[in-house]
Design an enzyme around this catalytic site. Structure first.
Site, short mmCIF file in Angstrom:
data_model
loop_
_atom_site.label_atom_id
_atom_site.label_comp_id
_atom_site.label_asym_id
_atom_site.label_seq_id
_atom_site.Cartn_x
_atom_site.Cartn_y
_atom_site.Cartn_z
N HIS A 1 0.85 -1.19 0.00
CA HIS A 1 0.00 0.00 0.00
C HIS A 1 0.88 1.23 0.00
O HIS A 1 1.93 1.23 0.64
CB HIS A 1 -0.92 0.02 1.23
CG HIS A 1 -2.08 0.93 1.07
ND1 HIS A 1 -2.00 2.28 1.31
CD2 HIS A 1 -3.34 0.69 0.65
CE1 HIS A 1 -3.17 2.82 1.06
NE2 HIS A 1 -4.00 1.90 0.64
N ASP B 1 -8.09 -5.25 -0.06
CA ASP B 1 -8.61 -5.95 -1.25
C ASP B 1 -8.29 -7.43 -1.24
O ASP B 1 -8.92 -8.21 -1.95
CB ASP B 1 -8.02 -5.30 -2.51
CG ASP B 1 -8.54 -3.91 -2.69
OD1 ASP B 1 -9.75 -3.73 -2.54
OD2 ASP B 1 -7.74 -3.00 -2.93
N1 CMC Z 1 4.27 -7.46 -4.98
C1 CMC Z 1 5.63 -7.49 -5.10
N2 CMC Z 1 6.42 -6.43 -4.92
C2 CMC Z 1 5.83 -5.26 -4.60
C3 CMC Z 1 4.43 -5.15 -4.46
C4 CMC Z 1 3.65 -6.31 -4.65
N3 CMC Z 1 2.33 -6.26 -4.53
N4 CMC Z 1 4.11 -3.88 -4.13
C5 CMC Z 1 5.27 -3.20 -4.08
N5 CMC Z 1 6.31 -4.04 -4.35
C6 CMC Z 1 7.74 -3.70 -4.33
C7 CMC Z 1 8.16 -2.88 -5.53
O1 CMC Z 1 8.59 -3.69 -6.60
C8 CMC Z 1 9.29 -2.05 -4.95
O2 CMC Z 1 10.42 -2.86 -4.84
P1 CMC Z 1 11.90 -2.21 -5.04
O3 CMC Z 1 12.04 -1.20 -3.93
O4 CMC Z 1 12.83 -3.36 -4.94
O5 CMC Z 1 11.89 -1.56 -6.39
C9 CMC Z 1 8.81 -1.76 -3.52
O6 CMC Z 1 7.94 -2.86 -3.18
C10 CMC Z 1 8.05 -0.45 -3.37
O7 CMC Z 1 7.02 -0.43 -4.36
P2 CMC Z 1 6.37 0.90 -4.97
O8 CMC Z 1 5.78 0.57 -6.29
O9 CMC Z 1 7.39 1.99 -4.92
O10 CMC Z 1 5.27 1.21 -3.90
P3 CMC Z 1 4.03 2.14 -4.10
O11 CMC Z 1 3.76 2.74 -2.77
O12 CMC Z 1 4.25 3.09 -5.23
O13 CMC Z 1 2.89 1.13 -4.56
C11 CMC Z 1 0.92 -0.18 -4.64
C12 CMC Z 1 1.76 0.82 -3.82
C13 CMC Z 1 -0.38 -0.45 -3.88
C14 CMC Z 1 0.55 0.44 -6.01
C15 CMC Z 1 1.74 -1.47 -4.84
O14 CMC Z 1 2.11 -2.01 -3.58
C16 CMC Z 1 1.00 -2.50 -5.68
O15 CMC Z 1 1.06 -2.43 -6.91
N6 CMC Z 1 0.28 -3.48 -5.01
C17 CMC Z 1 -0.51 -4.44 -5.73
C18 CMC Z 1 -1.83 -3.84 -6.15
C19 CMC Z 1 -2.79 -3.66 -4.97
O16 CMC Z 1 -2.98 -4.55 -4.15
N7 CMC Z 1 -3.41 -2.47 -4.93
C20 CMC Z 1 -4.42 -2.14 -3.93
C21 CMC Z 1 -4.01 -1.03 -3.03
S1 CMC Z 1 -5.09 -0.91 -1.61
C22 CMC Z 1 -6.58 -0.39 -2.23
C23 CMC Z 1 -6.68 1.04 -2.48
O17 CMC Z 1 -6.41 1.85 -1.57
O18 CMC Z 1 -7.05 1.39 -3.60
#
Ligand code: CMC
Length: 459
Positions: free
Chosen positions: A321, A378
């Site tokens: 998240h 989710d």
């Molecule tokens: N699986 C594997 N690796 C992950 C995941 C995941 N679900 N989420 C983040 N990472 C890794 C990412 O690759 C990165 O690694 P590194 O530092 O080595 O490059 C690190 O964790 C940080 O990721 P980020 O993309 O910079 O984090 P973010 O805060 O921009 O992304 C997110 C948040 C929710 C978009 C992401 O965690 C994600 O894509 N999760 C899966 C989709 C999901 O479940 N979304 C629902 C969010 S909750 C509902 C809502 O509020 O809408």
């Protein structure tokens, strides 16, 4: 560091409540006021920065930017805290109902018994759709994604309810809020019925908000429909847990759309479009698809390996998240509700076993622990909605129904501020600098340049 680059030397001066920024390029310092909310990190007010220093700030994903002032929802992502108007989400999920939470979000206080009675009555009296709107559905293909139908139908509300589109009138703003909260379950249920090829089931005013939603989705004219109270309670919890979440992508979309003076129905349609994406509200649908693809517990290590591989874009849906770097407090409540529902329905779902094992492995794995990637709301809501026999493409529709109150509360808050400034971010321009136009007959032929122009390579 290059002398050409502004070296931003930040030094907090909490006593004076200023944040001093030093620019190494011109040797000047700028004192920026520091704003303090009732909770949460201090906020540097950079509104005069461009005027005074001629620089923009760069924060594409808004990871360090407060886009507005708000008194609705507080999140402390490090400690897994979510509160609406000061009340913890756990408290609300346990002790209130969805319309109680709607009133709280809209008005700032829990309703008195009389106010609650009046509010429930007002919402109930707005649940029907203009009959002409029912025909609008026929314009869609039967295999349309229900979220596509939602975007269209909600956007069309502004063509039907002209007496609640004057955004300068607080009474009309409130009527629009009531209409949206009341009609969203009807619009969502009709989207489902339309895709199923079944007749629409009109709302029943004797039922609660969640009972009504279940009935409009699952009743058919040929059979009596009795609402199961455990399932109605579970649906109510899902709605409460998704009601608002501060300045997320869809809420920010609603605010940005509203900042131009667009009417509330158009703004909420924009919010629904933003919610649809798999990184936001579409994640619960993506979780189910992921669990189905994994299929059995023995396949989990392969998927964990892929999620950890830096060369592979694959992510575990329902994990991580932007704000919570701890267990999502909504996920805790949802996990329990998930077990209640499966117990009530007597479902022994193999996908749940996969989900539980995935959760167990992921929360112990160094990759996920180091990056603080915990299961989010989710992860469990998808399983509950599947147990309720909703098709996966309806999952985000339920989220949209629940989040409507959050969107409209934020829109209302913004519109009540007096002067609303249109949202207009700036950019770090990296395109061509000025060059002379050349007439088409004297331009170099692409073929004479070889095929490299196609993929932008150097040949
Ligand atoms: N699986 C594997 N690796 C992950 C995941 C995941 N679900 N989420 C983040 N990472 C890794 C990412 O690759 C990165 O690694 P590194 O530092 O080595 O490059 C690190 O964790 C940080 O990721 P980020 O993309 O910079 O984090 P973010 O805060 O921009 O992304 C997110 C948040 C929710 C978009 C992401 O965690 C994600 O894509 N999760 C899966 C989709 C999901 O479940 N979304 C629902 C969010 S909750 C509902 C809502 O509020 O809408």
């Amino acid at each position: 560091m290059s002398e050409k680059k502004a070296n931003v030397e930040a030094e907090t001066a909490s006593a004076q409540h200023y944040f001093t920024l030093h620019d190494n390029v011109n040797g000047k310092s700028y004192d920026l006021p520091v704003l303090e909310g009732s909770e949460g990190p201090r906020v540097i007010d950079i509104r005069t920065l461009y005027r005074d220093a001629g620089v923009f700030t760069f924060d594409p994903g808004f990871t360090s930017t407060a886009s507005c002032e708000s008194g609705i929802t507080y999140i402390d992502g490090e400690n897994g805290i979510l509160r609406h108007r000061g009340y913890s989400i756990e408290d609300l999920a346990e002790n209130s109902d969805y319309l109680d939470v709607c009133y709280l979000l809209l008005h700032g206080e829990l309703p008195s018994p009389e106010e609650k009675g009046d509010f429930d009555q007002t919402i109930t009296s707005h649940t029907m759709l203009h009959e002409q709107l029912n025909y609008l559905y026929r314009g869609f293909r039967r295999d349309a994604h229900p979220m596509a139908v939602m975007v269209g139908v909600v956007g069309a509300l502004s063509a039907f309810y002209h007496d609640s589109t004057d955004i300068s009138d607080p009474r009309q703003r409130m009527t629009a809020a009531h209409r949206l909260i009341a009609k969203m379950p009807t619009i969502g249920a009709y989207s489902y019925k339309y895709c199923m090829g079944q007749p629409f089931v009109y709302p029943s005013n004797s039922l609660s908000y969640s009972e009504n939603l279940l009935k409009m989705m699952f009743a058919v004219p040929t059979e009596e429909y009795e609402v199961n109270p455990v399932l109605a309670r579970a649906m109510d919890r899902i709605l409460i847990l998704h009601a608002d979440h501060e300045q997320n992508a869809s809420t920010s979309t609603v605010r940005l759309a509203g900042s131009s003076g667009a009417n509330p129905f158009a703004c909420i349609a924009a919010g629904i479009a933003s919610l649809w994406g798999p990184a936001h509200g579409g994640a619960n649908e993506a979780v189910l698809k992921m669990l189905e693809e994994i299929g059995s517990k023995d396949q989990i290590p392969n998927y964990i390996k892929r999620a950890k591989d830096v060369k592979d874009d694959y992510r575990l849906m329902g994990f991580g998240h932007r704000v919570y770097k701890n267990y999502d407090p909504r996920a805790k409540v949802m996990r329990k509700t998930c077990h209640d529902v499966l117990g009530e329905l007597g479902i022994n779902d193999p996908l749940l076993e996969v989900a539980m094992e995935l959760e167990r492995i992921a929360v112990e794995d160094d990759y996920f622990v180091e990056r603080k990637l915990y299961p989010n709301v989710d992860f469990y809501s998808g399983i509950i909605l599947k147990a309720l026999r909703l098709p996966t493409n309806m999952f985000t529709v339920i989220f949209a129904i629940a989040r409507t109150v959050g969107w409209i509360a934020h829109w209302k808050e913004m519109m009540s501020e007096g002067s609303t400034k249109i949202g207009r971010p700036r950019q770090l321009y990296v395109g061509e600098t000025e060059r002379k136009f050349t007439a088409v007959d004297v331009r170099e032929s692409k073929q004479s340049r070889g095929w490299s122009w196609l993929w932008g390579g150097n040949g």
